[in-house]
Scaffold this motif. Structure first.
Motif, PDB file in Angstrom:
ATOM      1  N   ALA A 110     117.225  -9.255 101.466  1.00  0.00           N
ATOM      2  CA  ALA A 110     116.871 -10.283 100.498  1.00  0.00           C
ATOM      3  C   ALA A 110     115.674 -11.099 100.981  1.00  0.00           C
ATOM      4  O   ALA A 110     114.759 -11.401 100.218  1.00  0.00           O
ATOM      5  N   SER A 111     115.677 -11.437 102.263  1.00  0.00           N
ATOM      6  CA  SER A 111     114.560 -12.228 102.765  1.00  0.00           C
ATOM      7  C   SER A 111     113.273 -11.426 102.731  1.00  0.00           C
ATOM      8  O   SER A 111     112.210 -11.944 102.403  1.00  0.00           O
ATOM      9  N   ALA A 112     113.343 -10.168 103.032  1.00  0.00           N
ATOM     10  CA  ALA A 112     112.144  -9.339 102.998  1.00  0.00           C
ATOM     11  C   ALA A 112     111.624  -9.184 101.585  1.00  0.00           C
ATOM     12  O   ALA A 112     110.421  -9.093 101.347  1.00  0.00           O
ATOM     13  N   ALA A 113     112.551  -9.149 100.602  1.00  0.00           N
ATOM     14  CA  ALA A 113     112.126  -9.011  99.212  1.00  0.00           C
ATOM     15  C   ALA A 113     111.456 -10.283  98.712  1.00  0.00           C
ATOM     16  O   ALA A 113     110.514 -10.231  97.917  1.00  0.00           O
ATOM     17  N   LEU A 114     111.930 -11.436  99.199  1.00  0.00           N
ATOM     18  CA  LEU A 114     111.362 -12.693  98.737  1.00  0.00           C
ATOM     19  C   LEU A 114     110.009 -12.972  99.352  1.00  0.00           C
ATOM     20  O   LEU A 114     109.138 -13.591  98.736  1.00  0.00           O
ATOM     21  N   PHE A 115     109.788 -12.549 100.562  1.00  0.00           N
ATOM     22  CA  PHE A 115     108.570 -12.889 101.287  1.00  0.00           C
ATOM     23  C   PHE A 115     107.918 -11.613 101.822  1.00  0.00           C
ATOM     24  O   PHE A 115     108.463 -10.917 102.671  1.00  0.00           O
ATOM     25  N   ALA A 165     118.023 -25.323 113.033  1.00  0.00           N
ATOM     26  CA  ALA A 165     118.304 -26.206 111.906  1.00  0.00           C
ATOM     27  C   ALA A 165     117.715 -25.597 110.650  1.00  0.00           C
ATOM     28  O   ALA A 165     116.752 -24.820 110.710  1.00  0.00           O
ATOM     29  N   ILE A 166     118.294 -25.974 109.509  1.00  0.00           N
ATOM     30  CA  ILE A 166     117.849 -25.447 108.218  1.00  0.00           C
ATOM     31  C   ILE A 166     117.623 -26.620 107.264  1.00  0.00           C
ATOM     32  O   ILE A 166     118.463 -27.519 107.176  1.00  0.00           O
ATOM     33  N   ARG A 167     116.482 -26.600 106.578  1.00  0.00           N
ATOM     34  CA  ARG A 167     116.244 -27.566 105.506  1.00  0.00           C
ATOM     35  C   ARG A 167     116.401 -26.836 104.181  1.00  0.00           C
ATOM     36  O   ARG A 167     115.572 -26.004 103.814  1.00  0.00           O
ATOM     37  N   SER A 168     117.488 -27.151 103.471  1.00  0.00           N
ATOM     38  CA  SER A 168     117.837 -26.403 102.266  1.00  0.00           C
ATOM     39  C   SER A 168     117.644 -27.223 101.000  1.00  0.00           C
ATOM     40  O   SER A 168     118.058 -26.809  99.926  1.00  0.00           O
ATOM     41  N   THR A 169     117.022 -28.393 101.119  1.00  0.00           N
ATOM     42  CA  THR A 169     116.757 -29.229  99.943  1.00  0.00           C
ATOM     43  C   THR A 169     115.272 -29.557  99.875  1.00  0.00           C
ATOM     44  O   THR A 169     114.535 -29.401 100.853  1.00  0.00           O
ATOM     45  N   GLY A 170     114.852 -30.004  98.705  1.00  0.00           N
ATOM     46  CA  GLY A 170     113.459 -30.387  98.523  1.00  0.00           C
ATOM     47  C   GLY A 170     112.566 -29.193  98.249  1.00  0.00           C
ATOM     48  O   GLY A 170     113.020 -28.045  98.120  1.00  0.00           O
ATOM     49  N   SER A 171     111.263 -29.446  98.191  1.00  0.00           N
ATOM     50  CA  SER A 171     110.294 -28.395  97.878  1.00  0.00           C
ATOM     51  C   SER A 171     109.760 -27.720  99.125  1.00  0.00           C
ATOM     52  O   SER A 171     109.010 -26.747  99.034  1.00  0.00           O
ATOM     53  N   TYR A 197     108.429 -21.860 107.078  1.00  0.00           N
ATOM     54  CA  TYR A 197     108.373 -22.412 105.728  1.00  0.00           C
ATOM     55  C   TYR A 197     108.718 -21.340 104.697  1.00  0.00           C
ATOM     56  O   TYR A 197     108.070 -20.292 104.633  1.00  0.00           O
ATOM     57  N   THR A 198     109.762 -21.620 103.903  1.00  0.00           N
ATOM     58  CA  THR A 198     110.151 -20.680 102.846  1.00  0.00           C
ATOM     59  C   THR A 198     109.907 -21.250 101.454  1.00  0.00           C
ATOM     60  O   THR A 198     110.360 -20.680 100.460  1.00  0.00           O
ATOM     61  N   GLY A 199     109.215 -22.402 101.374  1.00  0.00           N
ATOM     62  CA  GLY A 199     108.831 -22.955 100.079  1.00  0.00           C
ATOM     63  C   GLY A 199     110.002 -23.493  99.304  1.00  0.00           C
ATOM     64  O   GLY A 199     110.802 -24.287  99.787  1.00  0.00           O
ATOM     65  N   SER A 200     110.147 -23.051  98.074  1.00  0.00           N
ATOM     66  CA  SER A 200     111.227 -23.522  97.212  1.00  0.00           C
ATOM     67  C   SER A 200     112.478 -22.667  97.327  1.00  0.00           C
ATOM     68  O   SER A 200     113.474 -22.923  96.657  1.00  0.00           O
ATOM     69  N   GLU A 240     103.097 -24.174 111.435  1.00  0.00           N
ATOM     70  CA  GLU A 240     104.206 -23.522 110.746  1.00  0.00           C
ATOM     71  C   GLU A 240     103.965 -22.022 110.663  1.00  0.00           C
ATOM     72  O   GLU A 240     102.851 -21.529 110.852  1.00  0.00           O
ATOM     73  N   LEU A 241     105.046 -21.312 110.358  1.00  0.00           N
ATOM     74  CA  LEU A 241     104.952 -19.908 109.946  1.00  0.00           C
ATOM     75  C   LEU A 241     105.213 -19.845 108.453  1.00  0.00           C
ATOM     76  O   LEU A 241     106.229 -20.342 107.961  1.00  0.00           O
ATOM     77  N   THR A 242     104.282 -19.250 107.716  1.00  0.00           N
ATOM     78  CA  THR A 242     104.423 -19.111 106.275  1.00  0.00           C
ATOM     79  C   THR A 242     104.491 -17.638 105.898  1.00  0.00           C
ATOM     80  O   THR A 242     104.248 -16.750 106.724  1.00  0.00           O
ATOM     81  N   GLN A 243     104.842 -17.359 104.647  1.00  0.00           N
ATOM     82  CA  GLN A 243     105.015 -15.990 104.138  1.00  0.00           C
ATOM     83  C   GLN A 243     105.927 -15.181 105.072  1.00  0.00           C
ATOM     84  O   GLN A 243     105.602 -14.060 105.470  1.00  0.00           O
ATOM     85  N   PRO A 244     107.088 -15.730 105.428  1.00  0.00           N
ATOM     86  CA  PRO A 244     107.876 -15.108 106.496  1.00  0.00           C
ATOM     87  C   PRO A 244     108.773 -13.970 106.002  1.00  0.00           C
ATOM     88  O   PRO A 244     109.214 -13.933 104.853  1.00  0.00           O
ATOM     89  N   SER A 245     109.033 -13.081 106.886  1.00  0.00           N
ATOM     90  CA  SER A 245     110.165 -12.155 106.774  1.00  0.00           C
ATOM     91  C   SER A 245     110.826 -12.119 108.139  1.00  0.00           C
ATOM     92  O   SER A 245     110.198 -12.447 109.150  1.00  0.00           O
ATOM     93  N   TRP A 246     112.096 -11.747 108.167  1.00  0.00           N
ATOM     94  CA  TRP A 246     112.772 -11.778 109.461  1.00  0.00           C
ATOM     95  C   TRP A 246     113.933 -10.799 109.490  1.00  0.00           C
ATOM     96  O   TRP A 246     114.447 -10.369 108.457  1.00  0.00           O
TER      97      TRP A 246
END
Length: 587
Positions: free
Chosen positions: A10-15, A49-55, A79-82, A116-122
């Motif tokens: 799922a993460s690879a599909a999103l990013f 830690a995980i930030r699961s709220t906000g933009s 950074y995973t955006g929204s 930051e790391l953007t456009q991530p897959s893991w």
């Protein structure tokens, strides 16, 4: 397929996975300066830690095998955006992404960047791993010096010498602060400021004083929460008992912060609202109070709290200069400029609280010309107790008419009262114009000038990437101070022994060029400077207790008793963001 494998897919599909990602380490990315090379990379770390709220959703990872260089951070934000990241704390990940430098608030705001790391897959190699031990922020660890001079992005980090360099070297890493004293009360965004240096410029009430441009108070750290539990509503002087732990983050509103995954319990410091001494029969009590965008649409509870403070804490001063009185329909942006309903509602609340039936004097501004909240038409004005003091009404004052000083048998008087000082001067553009009025107490005339100078909007923050930061707004306030200074000198030229009080929200520090311009060439005294250094504050901003409001008196009013009455600025629940202050004089 396992649930863990589903999450990876799922993460690879999103990013989308960036091409040609080079294997490296987090500390190699972070390096020994503030900015990293922008490149595609693959790094390994444990989710802390995980930030699961906000933009700005995402997660922090930290390398459990640090290098030996104290300048290089071992943590980074992914950074995973929204999109809510599909991982869990304790997972060991291999993350591929693009290294990016993000400037909260935009680069033009002058703040620092977050790597930051953007456009991530893991992919996940294991779960349930112990988290790296946090770095404990102690008094001894944090340097007293705040930052070196110059463009910080061009300088190598020196974390043993400068607090901002230390925090940058810990960016994204787990940190801990123990038994932290609150120096900035919980705000509307569920944030507070604490200090890791409790002996640094303390106030008697638990804060930390900003006493000069070189006293940035390096121990201040903002705390917000990643937890779902309610955030503590803390006042200055309260303590977060035990450890507060989380990754060290950065934003434009306060700088470095702990995004807490463990939050200390609030211990009430018992901060009591101050009560001043009542004026004696032969003392004239003159006060200033910024009532924070007051209009009739505000809840009655706000009027009642302001009134209770004026009566019980300020002890019903004879004259009260009020700032941020809005028009009769507040922020409705129309042609309404009258504020008689605002004054009436406040006066009625004061009377209901046991205070006097105050009268008021003011001049309506030109619609939209005085700045502040759009449509609100904030202005300064006077409340006064007619049973104790009289106002000398002299007609002619309008929004654009300039009051002048007139000689009358050796005494200085105003051409009209109330009157605005040089209101057409372009230095008052989008700013409240000073209001001068004549009062008579026991047969003696006192000229009172109420002020609300331009705000600090647009200035760079204390934690800006260029040090010292730019304070561009000070230029305009300095010019405004010079205008008032010229007017005061005109009074003294006619009557050197004139009784003059200049007061209000000057929006600047007691050590600023603004106050120097206001006082230069006069015998006026800025009363805040007569207090012990630890008591010089009327406002708390980003954990710094500082001065914005002033009462300045002439030499003829040397028989005086002065007090800043702390009832608002240090509290999470308050009637205004400013503390009032009062002087009792024997004219």
């Amino acid at each position: 397929m396992s649930l863990l494998s589903c999450a990876v897919v799922a993460s690879a599909a999103l990013f989308a996975t960036p091409a040609a990602a080079a294997p490296t380490t987090i500390h190699a990315i972070q390096g020994t300066t503030r900015k990293a090379a922008l490149q595609n990379v693959t790094v390994t770390g444990i989710v802390t830690a995980i930030r699961s709220t906000g933009s700005s959703k995402g997660f922090w990872i930290q390398d459990p095998a640090p290098d030996a260089d104290p300048r290089t951070s071992e943590g980074i934000f992914v950074y995973t955006g929204s999109s809510t990241p599909a991982t869990a704390v304790g997972n060991k990940l291999s993350v591929t992404g693009m290294v990016s430098e993000y400037y909260p608030g935009g680069s033009s705001a002058g703040g620092q960047s977050l790597t930051e790391l953007t456009q991530p897959s893991w992919s996940t190699s294991s779960t349930g791993n112990p988290l790296p031990a946090p770095v404990v922020l102690t008094d001894a660890l944090i340097p007293a010096a705040y930052a070196p001079s110059g463009n910080l992005e061009t300088l190598a980090l020196n974390p043993s010498a400068y607090a901002l360099d230390l925090f940058e070297s810990l960016e994204g890493m787990r940190v801990q602060i123990d038994d932290a004293r609150v120096v900035g009360a919980t705000n509307a965004y569920n944030e507070m400021f604490v200090t890791a240096k409790p002996a640094q410029n303390p106030t008697p009430r638990g804060g930390t004083v900003y006493g000069s441009y070189s006293s940035q108070n390096s121990g201040r750290v903002k705390v917000m929460s990643l937890l779902s539990s309610p955030f503590p509503q803390a006042n200055v002087g309260d303590v977060l008992t035990g450890p507060t732990i989380g990754p060290l983050d950065y934003d434009q509103f306060g700088g470095y912060l702990i995004a807490a995954t463990t939050l200390g319990a609030r211990r009430n410091g018992g901060l009591a609202a101050e009560v001043t001494t009542p004026q004696a029969a032969d003392q004239l009590a003159i006060a200033t109070y910024n009532v924070e965008n007051l209009d009739p649409g505000d809840p009655q509870a706000k009027f009642d709290r302001l009134a209770a403070g004026i009566v019980a804490n300020l002890r019903s001063p004879d004259i009260l200069a009020v700032e941020e009185i809005q028009d009769n329909n507040g922020p409705v942006n129309d042609s309404v400029v009258a504020a008689d309903k605002t004054y009436a509602k406040l006066i009625n609340a004061i009377t209901a609280a046991g205070g006097p039936a105050y009268a008021f004097r003011q001049i309506n501004p030109t619609n939209g010309a005085d700045g502040g909240e759009p449509g609100g038409n904030i202005r300064v004005g006077f409340l006064f107790n007619p049973a104790r003091v009289s106002f000398t009404d002299r007609p002619g004052g309008t929004a654009t008419a300039a009051v002048s000083v007139v000689a009358n048998g050796g005494a200085a008087q105003l051409s009209f009262s109330p009157g605005r000082i040089d209101p057409r001067n372009t230095n008052w553009s989008a700013t409240r114009k000073p209001l001068a009025g004549e009062f008579v107490f026991q047969g003696k005339t006192v000229v009172v000038i109420a002020n609300h100078f331009s705000s600090k909007g647009g200035d760079q923050s204390l934690h800006a990437r260029t040090q010292p930061p730019s304070r561009g707004s000070e230029t305009k306030r300095g010019q405004q101070a010079s205008i008032v200074n010229t007017f005061v000198k005109q009074i003294f030229a006619v009557q050197p022994t004139a009784r003059v009080v200049v007061l209000g929200d000057i929006n600047d520090f007691e050590f600023s060029a603004t106050m120097s311009n206001l006082l230069t060439g006069t015998t006026m005294t800025d009363l805040i400077t007569t207090l012990p250094s630890g008591e010089r504050y009327s406002y708390v901003y980003e954990g710094n207790s500082q001065v914005l409001d002033h009462i300045v008196t002439s030499a003829a009013l040397a028989d005086r008793d002065y007090d800043v009455v702390h009832v608002n600025a240090e509290y999470a629940d308050r009637a205004s963001d400013h503390d009032p202050q009062v002087v009792r004089v024997r004219p």
